[in-house]
Design a protein around this motif. Structure first.
Motif, mmCIF file in Angstrom:
data_model
loop_
_atom_site.group_PDB
_atom_site.id
_atom_site.type_symbol
_atom_site.label_atom_id
_atom_site.label_comp_id
_atom_site.label_asym_id
_atom_site.label_seq_id
_atom_site.Cartn_x
_atom_site.Cartn_y
_atom_site.Cartn_z
ATOM 1 N N LEU A 32 0.896 -1.235 -0.018
ATOM 2 C CA LEU A 32 -0.019 0.017 0.069
ATOM 3 C C LEU A 32 0.856 1.407 -0.068
ATOM 4 N N PRO A 33 0.371 2.405 -0.560
ATOM 5 C CA PRO A 33 1.183 3.672 -0.549
ATOM 6 C C PRO A 33 1.713 3.854 0.761
ATOM 7 N N ASP A 34 1.051 3.791 1.722
ATOM 8 C CA ASP A 34 1.585 4.157 3.076
ATOM 9 C C ASP A 34 2.343 3.055 3.967
ATOM 10 N N ALA A 35 2.427 1.931 3.356
ATOM 11 C CA ALA A 35 3.017 0.851 4.055
ATOM 12 C C ALA A 35 4.408 1.449 4.207
ATOM 13 N N PRO A 36 4.967 1.009 5.644
ATOM 14 C CA PRO A 36 6.436 1.422 5.918
ATOM 15 C C PRO A 36 7.331 0.611 5.173
#
Length: 471
Positions: A32-36
């Motif tokens: 996902l775009p905001d995955a670390p």
């Protein structure tokens, strides 16, 4: 109902269940775009949804792999294979990106070109891509390593999608279009090669690497494979016909300008386009038509895109990633480890990679020559397909970098040969377990043991090959 039909029906729904569970893993912890970034399996496990994500990934992959493996010698029918592959693809079509973050690199490279910046001159960070945080750090400052056709497709996806989510959706649609083109070409190539279409379609389209990496991950390898198979089919169908050879060359040229790996198949496509008895004069004449189509496609796309041949320079950065899944890189690691034991720093990785590329050039020449000699005796299209498949195998084995989705290149052509399946299906199965849903590559966290294991495997294969040759 016959036992074989019951077993096939069971495999279909086991694989579908696996695809659904993998899609759940994608929603829980996909790329996902905001995955670390920079996580490990241990750090994923400690997150609130980590155990569920890893469990779904492992169970889903095992179910999908097991179902595909059970029918590796062929599905009940061609239609059954296509329907089942489509069913398995459906859940993964609507999941977030999985197995890699490359699709975000594609999006930023397309954004860079769409905003008037040369993606072969600067990295996406310097270009000011608004989605920079989604791109893996190693690729933020490197130029695009893909050809102008794919850069144009990525820019088209940006234009159609608008924002990041729409761009990712458009890139996935482009990848699916590449797979559909490959699916259309497989029956004709299978008939020409004299292998059951039901087996070719099953091996090439239903594998776990296709669903996770080419569909959910939206890798551009899907477009390359579609164009490559289409060009090869035209060459096989229209030997000695100038217009057909020009078209075949143009299609192969487009494949090369998506991903340069496709170039290793071109010499074998030349053999496919020559009429018997394959004299040198016919090779030059018919090969010239095909080469003309290829060069024309490369020149036109490079010039019309306004990017020229800067994409060739970008290829040098594809080896920036060092992982033991590349056999030459693994051997280099082991040499470096051995040197460290005696207080030396051999820095063997770049040297052994260079030696492997020289060896690859020699292997490709030998494969082409042996294919030409075999064609003069047999005049059988399966000889050409087998030669092209083995050329892609050699390319994958001897290249500086290997990622799981690279296994789809040779697999698509090996599916069209009469070779035993286990030796090439088993590595694809192993590759399916290498990448976690969020894009974490297990090779990155198993560097030393993986390098030792890969080097040991290479030595074992070498001993077996020498014994067989001696026998």
């Amino acid at each position: 109902m016959p036992a074989a039909s019951v077993a096939a029906s069971g495999a279909r729904y086991v694989g579908l269940a696996g695809a659904v569970v993998l899609a759940v893993a994608g929603y829980l912890g996909g790329a996902l775009p905001d995955a670390p970034l920079g996580v490990t399996p241990a750090s994923i496990w400690r997150t609130p949804g980590g155990p569920a994500t890893l469990t779904c990934w492992l169970v889903g992959t095992a179910l999908l792999v097991g179902a595909w493996w059970s029918l590796r010698d062929g599905a009940p029918s061609t239609r059954w294979a296509y329907v089942t592959a489509s069913l398995w693809a459906l859940p993964l079509l609507f999941t977030p990106p999985m197995g890699s973050r490359d699709v975000y690199s594609y999006a930023c490279q397309g954004w860079t070109y769409a905003h008037g910046v040369d993606p072969y001159a600067v990295g996406v960070a310097a270009a000011g891509c608004p989605w920079l945080d989604t791109v893996a750090p190693i690729w933020r400052d490197t130029p695009a390593p893909y050809g102008p056709v794919f850069v144009l497709l990525a820019a088209l996806a940006v234009g159609l999608g608008g924002g990041l989510t729409g761009t990712i959706v458009a890139l996935r649609v482009i990848a699916v279009a590449g797979l559909l083109l490959a699916a259309l070409c497989l029956p004709g190539l299978a008939r020409a090669a004299g292998v059951p279409t039901r087996r070719a379609a099953w091996l090439a389209l239903a594998g776990p690497l296709v669903g996770v990496h080419l569909i959910a991950g939206a890798h551009n390898d899907a477009v390359m494979l579609g164009l490559l198979l289409c060009g090869l089919l035209v060459a096989v169908r229209r030997p000695g016909w100038p217009a057909g050879l020009l078209l075949a060359g143009a299609l192969l040229g487009l494949a090369v300008t998506v991903k340069a790996t496709a170039v290793v198949v071109v010499p074998f496509a030349v053999l496919a386009g020559v009429r018997r008895p394959y004299p040198v004069r016919a090779l030059v004449r018919d090969g010239g038509w095909l080469a003309g189509g290829l060069v024309g496609a490369v020149l036109v796309t490079s010039v019309l895109s306004g990017l020229g041949f800067g994409w060739v320079r970008g290829l040098t950065h594809s080896g920036d990633s060092e992982q033991w899944t590349s056999p030459p890189t693994a051997v280099g690691f082991v040499v470096d480890y051995a040197g460290a034991l005696v207080g030396r720093d051999p820095q063997a990785v770049p040297v052994i990679r260079a030696v492997a590329l020289l060896l690859l050039a020699g292997v490709l020449v030998v494969l082409w020559y042996r294919t030409w000699r075999a064609l003069r005796r047999l005049n059988d299209a399966r000889v050409v397909v087998r030669g092209a498949a083995l050329a892609l195998v050699a390319t994958v084995v001897l290249s500086p970098v290997f990622h799981p989705w690279y296994a789809t290149w040779p697999l698509a052509l090996l599916a069209l040969t009469a070779l035993r399946t286990t030796w090439f299906v088993l590595p694809a199965v192993a590759a399916a377990f290498l990448a976690l849903p969020d894009g974490t590559n297990l090779a990155r966290v198993t560097k030393a043991p993986g390098a030792l294991a890969m080097t040991g495997l290479l030595l074992l294969v070498l001993v077996l090959v020498l014994r067989r040759a001696r026998a």
